[in-house]
Design an enzyme around this catalytic site. Structure first.
Site, PDB file in Angstrom:
ATOM      1  N   GLY A 159     -11.531  24.143  32.559  1.00 17.07           N
ATOM      2  CA  GLY A 159     -12.563  24.069  31.536  1.00 17.07           C
ATOM      3  C   GLY A 159     -13.016  22.632  31.367  1.00 17.07           C
ATOM      4  O   GLY A 159     -12.959  21.820  32.297  1.00 17.07           O
ATOM      5  N   ARG A 160     -13.450  22.293  30.152  1.00 12.67           N
ATOM      6  CA  ARG A 160     -13.965  20.935  29.918  1.00 12.67           C
ATOM      7  C   ARG A 160     -12.912  19.871  30.227  1.00 12.67           C
ATOM      8  O   ARG A 160     -13.176  18.888  30.920  1.00 12.67           O
ATOM      9  CB  ARG A 160     -14.417  20.803  28.456  1.00 12.67           C
ATOM     10  CG  ARG A 160     -15.705  21.523  28.123  1.00 12.67           C
ATOM     11  CD  ARG A 160     -16.106  21.268  26.676  1.00 12.67           C
ATOM     12  NE  ARG A 160     -15.067  21.709  25.750  1.00 12.67           N
ATOM     13  CZ  ARG A 160     -14.984  22.938  25.249  1.00 12.67           C
ATOM     14  NH1 ARG A 160     -15.876  23.837  25.578  1.00 12.67           N
ATOM     15  NH2 ARG A 160     -14.019  23.273  24.422  1.00 12.67           N
ATOM     16  N   ARG A 181      -9.496  31.935  35.889  1.00 15.77           N
ATOM     17  CA  ARG A 181      -9.789  33.372  35.938  1.00 15.77           C
ATOM     18  C   ARG A 181     -11.022  33.671  36.789  1.00 15.77           C
ATOM     19  O   ARG A 181     -11.044  34.622  37.563  1.00 15.77           O
ATOM     20  CB  ARG A 181      -9.982  33.907  34.518  1.00 15.77           C
ATOM     21  CG  ARG A 181     -10.117  35.416  34.428  1.00 15.77           C
ATOM     22  CD  ARG A 181     -10.055  35.866  32.990  1.00 15.77           C
ATOM     23  NE  ARG A 181     -10.975  35.111  32.147  1.00 15.77           N
ATOM     24  CZ  ARG A 181     -11.002  35.190  30.826  1.00 15.77           C
ATOM     25  NH1 ARG A 181     -10.140  35.972  30.201  1.00 15.77           N
ATOM     26  NH2 ARG A 181     -11.863  34.485  30.127  1.00 15.77           N
ATOM     27  N   ARG A 242      -1.668  23.740  25.617  1.00 16.11           N
ATOM     28  CA  ARG A 242      -0.943  24.380  24.531  1.00 16.11           C
ATOM     29  C   ARG A 242       0.467  24.685  25.017  1.00 16.11           C
ATOM     30  O   ARG A 242       0.664  25.154  26.141  1.00 16.11           O
ATOM     31  CB  ARG A 242      -1.643  25.663  24.064  1.00 16.11           C
ATOM     32  CG  ARG A 242      -2.936  25.423  23.299  1.00 16.11           C
ATOM     33  CD  ARG A 242      -2.684  24.778  21.953  1.00 16.11           C
ATOM     34  NE  ARG A 242      -3.910  24.490  21.210  1.00 16.11           N
ATOM     35  CZ  ARG A 242      -4.536  23.330  21.200  1.00 16.11           C
ATOM     36  NH1 ARG A 242      -4.054  22.315  21.911  1.00 16.11           N
ATOM     37  NH2 ARG A 242      -5.630  23.150  20.493  1.00 16.11           N
ATOM     38  N   GLU A 271       5.750  23.939  17.863  1.00 14.99           N
ATOM     39  CA  GLU A 271       5.564  22.637  17.199  1.00 14.99           C
ATOM     40  C   GLU A 271       5.774  22.765  15.692  1.00 14.99           C
ATOM     41  O   GLU A 271       5.351  23.738  15.087  1.00 14.99           O
ATOM     42  CB  GLU A 271       4.152  22.111  17.483  1.00 14.99           C
ATOM     43  CG  GLU A 271       3.942  21.769  18.940  1.00 14.99           C
ATOM     44  CD  GLU A 271       2.563  21.207  19.233  1.00 14.99           C
ATOM     45  OE1 GLU A 271       1.890  20.726  18.284  1.00 14.99           O
ATOM     46  OE2 GLU A 271       2.166  21.225  20.400  1.00 14.99           O
ATOM     47  N   HIS A 289       1.984  15.387  20.332  1.00 18.25           N
ATOM     48  CA  HIS A 289       0.637  15.966  20.295  1.00 18.25           C
ATOM     49  C   HIS A 289      -0.417  14.905  19.920  1.00 18.25           C
ATOM     50  O   HIS A 289      -1.022  14.953  18.857  1.00 18.25           O
ATOM     51  CB  HIS A 289       0.574  17.149  19.330  1.00 18.25           C
ATOM     52  CG  HIS A 289      -0.483  18.142  19.706  1.00 18.25           C
ATOM     53  ND1 HIS A 289      -0.355  19.480  19.487  1.00 18.25           N
ATOM     54  CD2 HIS A 289      -1.696  17.986  20.298  1.00 18.25           C
ATOM     55  CE1 HIS A 289      -1.444  20.126  19.907  1.00 18.25           C
ATOM     56  NE2 HIS A 289      -2.272  19.223  20.404  1.00 18.25           N
TER      57      HIS A 289
END
Length: 328
Positions: A159-160, A181, A242, A271, A289
């Site tokens: 993605g980005r 995907r 994530r 977390e 994070h």
């Protein structure tokens, strides 16, 4: 309808310029300092009196917390996706949830490469050694690590942020593999210099495993025990996406027993809890994070939140609305 002098709560300090804007709009309470997550009982207690809540990504606001806040009228999140807010519970109460646009791409990709380099070149171990008075010599093998230039990086999710990582990898003359995907059009692959591979093939060929996909039911534990066993011997895994995309128990085993040589992590399954098996490992770099922790970016994020709050308090439909159905 405009709301005058609403009570606004934020669990930690945010950039001063945005905080001053909010103080001009509302009576602001800041819950604690920036070094710790506010404990849940304190968070819920502060929410009881709030009409506006500035939500930070680490604030867990479930249905019970929302039910305990009868005055709450707006949740202004500083997240792109408010995954730690019970959206259904807020929507049922007709509470608007606002977010920020996807503006953290470049900062997160920078941090991804910082982790990759730190894990590869054993930067944290070597820093600790120098501070402890250990200096093995400039040609000692004591802190020999992995090369980065010219190696193969496999990006899981393009993605980005994955694309931004691919652009940085090309600066290191790396071979870029990716899996996702839906395969990209050929023209986009050429532009990025990226080659599509199945997940299993990518795992077997990559010196660096770059985790960059979103968390969905389909990607939870996408990299589990079976997948990590397929990794190239000596590979290094980096996760700034994530935590639950990677099975942490399986990761601990792969770092202790092989095939992984090292890992760099900015995100975790539960977390702020970190799997206890990771903590003693010297071949893992652990960050709390920090993907968007850049001064100017955090200020920009906070001002987007202030824009959302201001619009709502002035009786306007707020921009960046996550649950527009409440206005239907």
């Amino acid at each position: 309808m405009a709301i005058e002098r609403a009570r606004l709560f934020v669990s930690q300090p945010i950039p001063a310029s945005a905080l001053e804007r909010l103080k001009a709009l509302a009576d602001v309470t800041v819950g604690g300092d920036a070094s710790r997550i506010l404990p849940r009982p304190e968070l819920v207690e502060k929410l009881r009196a709030a009409e506006v809540f500035v939500h930070l990504m680490h604030d867990a606001v479930d249905a019970q917390a929302i039910a305990a806040a009868p005055r709450l009228k707006l949740i202004a999140s500083m997240a792109i996706v408010p995954a730690t807010v019970d959206i259904a519970a807020a929507t049922a109460r007709k509470i608007p949830i606002t977010t920020i646009p996807p503006i953290v791409t470049e900062a997160t990709a920078d941090l991804h490469f910082a982790l990759l380099l730190a894990a590869a070149r054993r930067v944290v171990e070597a820093d600790a050694a120098v501070r402890a008075g250990v200096f093995p010599g400039s040609q000692s093998m004591h802190f020999a690590g992995a090369g980065v230039h010219g190696k193969t990086i496999g990006i899981v999710g393009l993605g980005r942020i994955g694309r931004a990582i691919a652009r940085r990898a090309r600066g290191f003359d790396m071979t870029v593999l990716y899996t996702k995907r839906s395969r990209l059009p050929e023209a986009e692959e050429r532009e990025l210099g990226a080659t599509y591979a199945s997940l299993d093939d990518l795992l077997a060929r990559s010196d660096y495993l770059s985790v960059s996909c979103s968390l969905t039911p389909q990607t939870r534990h996408l990299l589990g025990a079976r997948e990590l066993r397929l990794a190239k011997p000596g590979a290094i895994l980096v996760n700034t996406a994530r935590g639950p995309v990677v099975d942490e128990a399986a990761l601990v085993a792969a770092l202790n027993e092989g095939p992984l040589a090292a890992a760099g992590l900015d995100v975790y399954e539960e977390e702020p809890r970190v799997h206890p098996g990771l903590l003693p490992l010297r071949n893992v770099v652990l960050l709390p994070h920090l993907g968007s922790a850049v001064f100017e970016l955090r200020e920009r994020m906070a001002h987007v939140v202030a824009d959302n709050v201001q619009a709502f308090l002035e009786g306007r439909r707020p921009p960046n609305l996550h649950n527009p159905e409440i206005y239907a």
